[in-house]
Scaffold this active site. Structure first.
Site, PDB file in Angstrom:
ATOM      1  N   GLY A  74       7.588 -13.787  77.979  1.00  0.00           N
ATOM      2  CA  GLY A  74       6.347 -14.408  77.550  1.00  0.00           C
ATOM      3  C   GLY A  74       6.450 -15.439  76.451  1.00  0.00           C
ATOM      4  N   PRO A 109      13.189 -12.461  78.682  1.00  0.00           N
ATOM      5  CG  PRO A 109      14.828 -13.519  77.409  1.00  0.00           C
ATOM      6  CD  PRO A 109      14.390 -12.173  77.892  1.00  0.00           C
ATOM      7  N   GLY A 110      12.087 -15.474  80.174  1.00  0.00           N
ATOM      8  CA  GLY A 110      12.247 -16.284  81.377  1.00  0.00           C
ATOM      9  C   GLY A 110      12.206 -17.751  81.011  1.00  0.00           C
ATOM     10  NE  ARG A 111       6.488 -20.194  80.512  1.00  0.00           N
ATOM     11  CZ  ARG A 111       5.519 -20.450  81.393  1.00  0.00           C
ATOM     12  NH1 ARG A 111       5.229 -21.673  81.712  1.00  0.00           N
ATOM     13  NH2 ARG A 111       4.814 -19.473  81.920  1.00  0.00           N
ATOM     14  CE1 TYR A 151      -0.521 -20.418  87.432  1.00  0.00           C
ATOM     15  CE2 TYR A 151       1.328 -21.812  86.853  1.00  0.00           C
ATOM     16  CZ  TYR A 151       0.832 -20.648  87.408  1.00  0.00           C
ATOM     17  OH  TYR A 151       1.710 -19.729  87.908  1.00  0.00           O
ATOM     18  CB  CYS A 177      -3.152 -34.506 103.422  1.00  0.00           C
ATOM     19  SG  CYS A 177      -2.476 -32.934 104.006  1.00  0.00           S
ATOM     20  CE1 TYR A 206       7.601 -17.917  86.142  1.00  0.00           C
ATOM     21  CE2 TYR A 206       7.678 -19.019  84.018  1.00  0.00           C
ATOM     22  CZ  TYR A 206       7.738 -17.863  84.770  1.00  0.00           C
ATOM     23  OH  TYR A 206       7.942 -16.667  84.146  1.00  0.00           O
TER      24      TYR A 206
HETATM   25  C1  PLP Z   1       7.426  -8.380  83.896  1.00  0.00           C
HETATM   26  C2  PLP Z   1       7.808  -9.783  83.535  1.00  0.00           C
HETATM   27  N1  PLP Z   1       8.856  -9.984  82.709  1.00  0.00           N
HETATM   28  C3  PLP Z   1       9.239 -11.238  82.352  1.00  0.00           C
HETATM   29  C4  PLP Z   1       8.575 -12.340  82.824  1.00  0.00           C
HETATM   30  C5  PLP Z   1       9.045 -13.699  82.374  1.00  0.00           C
HETATM   31  O1  PLP Z   1       8.036 -14.339  81.711  1.00  0.00           O
HETATM   32  P1  PLP Z   1       8.286 -15.678  80.874  1.00  0.00           P
HETATM   33  O2  PLP Z   1       8.899 -16.657  81.798  1.00  0.00           O
HETATM   34  O3  PLP Z   1       6.909 -16.056  80.448  1.00  0.00           O
HETATM   35  O4  PLP Z   1       9.178 -15.309  79.732  1.00  0.00           O
HETATM   36  C6  PLP Z   1       7.477 -12.188  83.692  1.00  0.00           C
HETATM   37  C7  PLP Z   1       6.723 -13.333  84.202  1.00  0.00           C
HETATM   38  O5  PLP Z   1       5.593 -13.270  84.582  1.00  0.00           O
HETATM   39  C8  PLP Z   1       7.082 -10.866  84.049  1.00  0.00           C
HETATM   40  O6  PLP Z   1       6.026 -10.652  84.859  1.00  0.00           O
END
Ligand code: PLP
Length: 250
Positions: A74, A109-111, A151, A177, A206
């Site tokens: 997040g 962590p992702g994003r 979004y 289109c 994403y």
């Molecule tokens: C359970 C869970 N963990 C981690 C993430 C990664 O989130 P972010 O890319 O916002 O860090 C998500 C994304 O929705 C998620 O649902």
């Protein structure tokens, strides 16, 4: 949030842990919480952490052997003018609140890891002026980067080669289109011309993973750039790829 489909609320969680405790084959060893994405302040994390730690106290009282705390992902990145906390700041805040609890911290962590490591490069197909708008039509579309249309997200756009031209307010749109096929609306951009390249920033998370073949559009290639070296790490899809999984059952 309560209105969303995810997770269990505190009461339901407590009941689930109590049920797990009665089960011989289940050992509840951790707590997991993911409160959302693209958070640009630590406050929501810390508020959630306080609640989880209070919950942890209840689990300990129940005699559960909880040793893991997973706080999910997040942490936000900068797309425009946001100023998200650095991961170090996040880590320090978490450690200072959990260090005496004897928990192993887990994060997802992702994003924040890859979001700003990727750009989407697109070519201007043509420009079109109407009485109310200037359009820059590019060869990338909502199937390549869906966040703006899904979004309303902001992705910084810039010319790949800056030429110092006058800025105008344009909509940067794709060739699909759908009126919602856009990368930017009412964006100040130098007067680019057909054939030129634009970069859409912060496309590393994403971006490709949310891309699709909608409108029979083969997906883009992915190129890894390491200093001066560029390597193709996923080839551009072909029209054959679009139908490769279809059978001749009909
Ligand atoms: C359970 C869970 N963990 C981690 C993430 C990664 O989130 P972010 O890319 O916002 O860090 C998500 C994304 O929705 C998620 O649902």
């Amino acid at each position: 949030m309560k209105k969303n489909k995810f997770g269990l609320d505190m009461d339901a969680s407590l009941a689930a842990y109590a049920r797990a405790k009665e089960m011989q084959a289940v050992e509840a060893v951790g707590m997991d919480c993911h409160i959302g994405s693209q958070l640009t302040s630590l406050d929501p994390f810390l508020e959630a952490l306080d609640k989880v730690m209070a919950f942890y106290a209840k689990l300990k009282d129940m005699g559960l052997p909880i040793t893991y705390l997973d706080l999910g992902g997040g942490l936000g990145i900068q797309y425009d003018e946001e100023a998200p906390p650095h991961p170090t700041e996040f880590g320090q805040a978490l450690v200072s609140r959990t260090k005496d609890a004897g928990l192993t911290l887990v994060l997802e962590p992702g994003r924040v890891i890859v979001g700003n490591a990727g750009i989407l490069v697109t070519r201007v197909v043509y420009t079109k002026d109407t009485p109310s708008k200037h359009f820059v039509i590019v060869d990338a579309a909502m199937n390549d980067l869906v966040r703006p249309s899904l979004y309303g997200s902001y992705h910084r756009l810039a010319e790949v080669q800056e030429k110092g031209r006058e800025v105008r307010t344009v909509d940067v749109v794709g060739p699909i289109c759908e009126s919602s096929d856009f990368l930017a609306r009412d964006r100040e951009l130098p007067g680019v011309e057909s054939g030129e390249l634009l970069a859409a920033f912060s496309a590393g998370a994403y971006g490709f993973t949310m891309s699709s073949q909608y409108n029979s559009r083969p997906r883009a290639a992915e190129v890894l750039v390491d200093k001066a070296e560029a390597k193709l790490i996923r080839r551009r899809e072909t029209y054959e790829d679009l139908v490769a999984l279809e059978t001749d059952a009909l």
